[in-house]
Design a protein around this motif. Structure first.
Motif, mmCIF file in Angstrom:
data_model
loop_
_atom_site.group_PDB
_atom_site.id
_atom_site.type_symbol
_atom_site.label_atom_id
_atom_site.label_comp_id
_atom_site.label_asym_id
_atom_site.label_seq_id
_atom_site.Cartn_x
_atom_site.Cartn_y
_atom_site.Cartn_z
ATOM 1 N N LYS A 59 -53.868 25.789 -25.394
ATOM 2 C CA LYS A 59 -53.756 26.930 -26.619
ATOM 3 C C LYS A 59 -54.922 27.733 -26.694
ATOM 4 O O LYS A 59 -54.682 28.916 -26.673
ATOM 5 N N MET A 60 -55.872 27.265 -26.610
ATOM 6 C CA MET A 60 -57.264 27.671 -26.868
ATOM 7 C C MET A 60 -57.800 28.507 -25.533
ATOM 8 O O MET A 60 -58.540 29.452 -25.812
ATOM 9 N N GLY A 65 -55.621 32.127 -28.810
ATOM 10 C CA GLY A 65 -56.464 30.963 -29.172
ATOM 11 C C GLY A 65 -58.045 31.230 -28.852
ATOM 12 O O GLY A 65 -58.630 30.434 -29.443
ATOM 13 N N GLU A 212 -50.979 25.535 -36.640
ATOM 14 C CA GLU A 212 -51.769 25.151 -35.518
ATOM 15 C C GLU A 212 -52.493 23.865 -35.877
ATOM 16 O O GLU A 212 -52.415 22.987 -34.950
#
Length: 280
Positions: A59-60, A65, A212
């Motif tokens: 996700k990052m 992200g 998140e």
């Protein structure tokens, strides 16, 4: 202190997980933006824990992200800057981290003379004592920030700077007002520094960061449209000022790609992400 040969297990969907996410964000920024960030401590702590970072890493690595990680890392840079500036004129001051989590800002600013106080809930301090045990001239204090007894343990004769990193969003407006007013009355000559955004930003945080992080039982409450709103909160505030969150302390704009530059513009113009500074 945790055995260096053992790994501290982090449970999914717990307060432990929410504490490790900012550290991982700073680790990611160190890897992607080495010219801007060099956080060996974040890398060290992440290597100490038993936690599958693969989902968070995926996700990052996305554009959105990675920008969230940039926000986290730059916020720590901004607050550390203010601490270091205060210590230039108050080298033996108390450096107080409000809602510390696993943040290590004191160590990044330590001049060898100042005192560090990290305040958070008892369950958080328990984890911190395992993963990030105190160093010289440093104390971890287990208190709810609404409990002003925590201030009894902070010496004020050499000055004090209080900072909060991503904390006040989870407080109501009245709670923030009460806390800041109490600090200003009790610690004249001190500085209070924290990050804030407007109502639009707080709503976005509920839908993105809180979701998140797996936090479902709270909402982002506190927001600030204009720092001048604070001027009437306390007669003990001598000056209220602000700087841009992403560009006020150093301009990282030129180091980023086109999409991230657009996101910075959005945050500055429409979300009003700022670092707020109160002189008491």
């Amino acid at each position: 202190m945790a055995d260096l040969n053992t790994k501290f297990h982090i449970e999914k969907n717990t307060v432990q997980e929410t504490l490790i996410i900012p550290l991982f964000a700073r680790k990611v920024c160190t890897e992607h933006f080495p010219n801007l960030f060099n956080d060996n401590q974040a890398e060290r702590i992440c290597s100490m824990v038993d936690y599958d970072f693969s989902a968070k890493s995926k996700k990052m690595e996305s554009t959105m992200g990675l920008f969230g990680a940039l926000e986290v890392a730059q916020r720590q840079y901004d607050l550390a800057y203010e601490v270091k500036e205060y210590l230039k004129t108050h080298p033996k001051a108390a450096v107080v981290n409000l809602g510390c989590g696993l943040d290590d800002t004191f160590r990044k600013c330590d001049n060898g003379k100042c005192l560090g106080f990290n305040i958070d809930m008892e369950d958080v301090i328990k984890i911190r004592n395992e993963i990030l045990p105190v160093g010289d001239r440093e104390k971890n204090l287990a208190y709810n920030l609404n409990n002003e007894k925590c201030f009894d343990e902070i010496p004020a004769e050499n000055g004090a700077i209080f900072f909060a990193s991503g904390v006040f969003y989870y407080f109501t407006r009245e709670e923030v007002k009460s806390l800041l007013s109490k600090i200003a009355a009790r610690f004249p000559g001190s500085i209070i520094v924290f990050d804030a955004c407007n109502k639009r930003g707080a709503k976005m945080m509920t839908k993105t960061w809180l979701k998140e992080a797996g936090i479902s039982d709270v909402k982002a409450y506190f927001s600030l449209e204009d720092e001048n709103e604070l001027c009437n909160w306390s007669n003990n505030f001598s000056k209220v000022s602000s700087k841009s969150y992403m560009r006020g302390y150093r301009d990282i704009y030129k180091e980023l790609g086109f999409i991230h530059k657009l996101m910075i513009q959005f945050c500055e113009k429409l979300v009003k992400m700022k670092i707020i500074k109160i002189a008491c």
